[in-house]
Design a protein around this motif. Structure first.
Motif, PDB file in Angstrom:
ATOM      1  N   GLU A 175     -10.120  -3.998   0.459  1.00 25.90           N
ATOM      2  CA  GLU A 175      -8.908  -4.978   0.186  1.00 25.90           C
ATOM      3  C   GLU A 175      -7.792  -4.879   1.267  1.00 25.90           C
ATOM      4  N   THR A 176      -7.507  -3.713   1.718  1.00 25.63           N
ATOM      5  CA  THR A 176      -6.468  -3.673   2.505  1.00 25.63           C
ATOM      6  C   THR A 176      -6.777  -3.625   4.185  1.00 25.63           C
ATOM      7  N   ARG A 177      -8.155  -3.217   4.256  1.00 23.81           N
ATOM      8  CA  ARG A 177      -8.295  -3.418   5.927  1.00 23.81           C
ATOM      9  C   ARG A 177      -7.593  -2.624   6.946  1.00 23.81           C
ATOM     10  N   PRO A 178      -7.403  -1.364   6.398  1.00 24.86           N
ATOM     11  CA  PRO A 178      -6.519  -0.674   7.470  1.00 24.86           C
ATOM     12  C   PRO A 178      -7.053  -0.701   8.929  1.00 24.86           C
ATOM     13  N   MET A 192      -4.153   4.004   6.707  1.00 29.80           N
ATOM     14  CA  MET A 192      -4.197   4.685   5.173  1.00 29.80           C
ATOM     15  C   MET A 192      -4.313   5.959   5.278  1.00 29.80           C
ATOM     16  N   GLU A 252       3.221   9.303   5.148  1.00 30.06           N
ATOM     17  CA  GLU A 252       3.725   8.052   5.098  1.00 30.06           C
ATOM     18  C   GLU A 252       5.056   7.829   5.489  1.00 30.06           C
ATOM     19  N   LYS A 296      -1.723  -0.829  10.594  1.00 28.23           N
ATOM     20  CA  LYS A 296      -1.804  -0.796   9.048  1.00 28.23           C
ATOM     21  C   LYS A 296      -2.601   0.509   8.950  1.00 28.23           C
ATOM     22  N   LYS A 320      -9.525   0.643  -2.180  1.00 23.12           N
ATOM     23  CA  LYS A 320      -8.515   0.119  -1.682  1.00 23.12           C
ATOM     24  C   LYS A 320      -8.584  -0.374   0.033  1.00 23.12           C
ATOM     25  N   VAL A 321      -9.738   0.272   0.596  1.00 25.46           N
ATOM     26  CA  VAL A 321     -10.005   0.261   2.003  1.00 25.46           C
ATOM     27  C   VAL A 321     -10.759  -1.187   2.062  1.00 25.46           C
ATOM     28  N   GLU A 378       2.660   0.152   8.707  1.00 32.41           N
ATOM     29  CA  GLU A 378       2.435  -0.349   7.177  1.00 32.41           C
ATOM     30  C   GLU A 378       1.501   0.948   6.796  1.00 32.41           C
ATOM     31  N   VAL A 418      -0.843   2.437   3.465  1.00 31.43           N
ATOM     32  CA  VAL A 418      -1.423   2.599   2.309  1.00 31.43           C
ATOM     33  C   VAL A 418      -1.859   3.901   1.901  1.00 31.43           C
TER      34      VAL A 418
END
Length: 134
Positions: free
Chosen positions: A56-59, A18, A31, A16, A53-54, A40, A42
């Motif tokens: 929430e998404t934990r890249p 970002m 991307e 994941k 976002k970081v 994946e 973000v």
């Protein structure tokens, strides 16, 4: 951060990532390249959106442009690195400048690596692989 190989041999499959950049072109390019490598992705267009976002998404890895409005890449990186839950997340600074001062300032902010724009597919994936293997 365990990274499994997929059928195509990509060691980046499922990672994941970002990408934070105020340039739509850079975000889209990164991307596209990252998705083709099995990541994946973000995206965020500035530091404030990235910080929202970081958490929430934990890249697994974060690419951050240095020159952005409102909250620049150095500030964004420092805020991420000062967060207990995120401090171990590798941050790669993106910049159109390749100066020693910019690299040093990125290190002071807590960045793990530095990538100069414009970048090639191999440069982008190469720096990502270096971060994952650390």
């Amino acid at each position: 951060m365990a990274v499994a190989m997929d059928a195509t041999g990509s060691d980046l499959q499922g990672l994941k990532v970002m990408v934070v950049d105020d340039s739509k072109t850079i975000r889209r390019t990164a991307e596209t390249l990252l998705r083709k490598a099995g990541c994946e992705v973000v995206t965020a267009n500035d530091g404030f959106e990235a910080l929202a976002k970081v958490v929430e998404t934990r890249p697994d890895v974060i690419f951050i442009d240095i020159m952005m409005p409102r909250l620049d890449g150095y500030q964004t990186c420092a805020l991420i690195k000062h967060n207990r839950m995120l401090k171990d997340t590798p941050v790669i600074m993106l910049s159109s400048k390749d100066g020693l001062f910019d690299r040093a300032r990125g290190r002071v902010a807590g960045s793990d690596m530095y990538l100069t724009k414009p970048f090639t597919r191999d440069e982008l994936l190469g720096v990502l692989r270096q971060c994952v293997r650390r």
